[in-house]
Design an enzyme around this catalytic site. Structure first.
Site, mmCIF file in Angstrom:
data_model
loop_
_atom_site.group_PDB
_atom_site.id
_atom_site.type_symbol
_atom_site.label_atom_id
_atom_site.label_comp_id
_atom_site.label_asym_id
_atom_site.label_seq_id
_atom_site.Cartn_x
_atom_site.Cartn_y
_atom_site.Cartn_z
ATOM 1 N N GLY A 68 34.492 40.271 40.428
ATOM 2 C CA GLY A 68 35.236 41.511 40.486
ATOM 3 C C GLY A 68 35.540 42.169 39.167
ATOM 4 N N SER A 69 36.785 42.370 38.922
ATOM 5 C CA SER A 69 37.331 43.309 37.968
ATOM 6 C C SER A 69 36.917 43.085 36.515
ATOM 7 C CB SER A 69 38.850 43.261 38.060
ATOM 8 O OG SER A 69 39.422 44.126 37.124
#
Length: 149
Positions: A68-69
């Site tokens: 993810g991020s």
């Protein structure tokens, strides 16, 4: 003793051969550092991750990749500045987002006393899968970037 060769993505520049072995934490499940690891304590707080409640501090943390991020870099930087970072991060896949936090710490804060910047190496599929198949407890990152367990 078994050795796994990998590509060194980030090296803190210190020889590791003479250091004592560090505990290995190994998972087959990617982890988002953002929201997955508490940067103040080094504890995995993602309640859905199989390593929930484990600390990555002073370990060789082995995971396939981040998840993810792009703020994974920020969380790793905070772990480093809070002296809660892993001694090394061993990845299956190259993950530039994880590397950025260590590189920023290396370039900007490298003169800070007692700052432990983790080595980051990428083992690739075959070596990482072999690592997963065994129940190794301790390991060392050698100066050539290999993981010795």
């Amino acid at each position: 003793m078994q050795s796994f060769s990998g590509n060194t993505l980030v090296s803190n520049g210190f020889k590791k051969n003479d250091e004592k072995p560090s505990p290995l934490i190994v998972t087959s499940v990617p982890l988002s550092f953002w929201g997955g690891v508490d940067p103040q304590t080094g504890v995995i707080v993602d309640i859905n991750h199989p390593l929930h409640g484990s600390s990555v501090s002073d370990t060789i943390f082995c995971l396939p990749s981040g998840r993810g991020s792009c703020t994974a870099s920020q969380v790793l930087l905070e772990l480093i500045l809070n002296n809660k970072a892993p001694r090394a991060i061993v990845l299956r896949d190259t993950d530039g987002l994880i590397c950025v936090g260590a590189l920023v710490a290396q370039e900007i804060f490298s003169l800070k006393e007692n700052l432990q910047i983790p080595d980051i190496i990428c083992l690739g599929n075959e070596n990482f899968n072999t690592l997963l198949e065994h129940n190794f407890s301790y390991g060392k990152i050698w100066s050539d970037g290999s993981l010795v367990v």
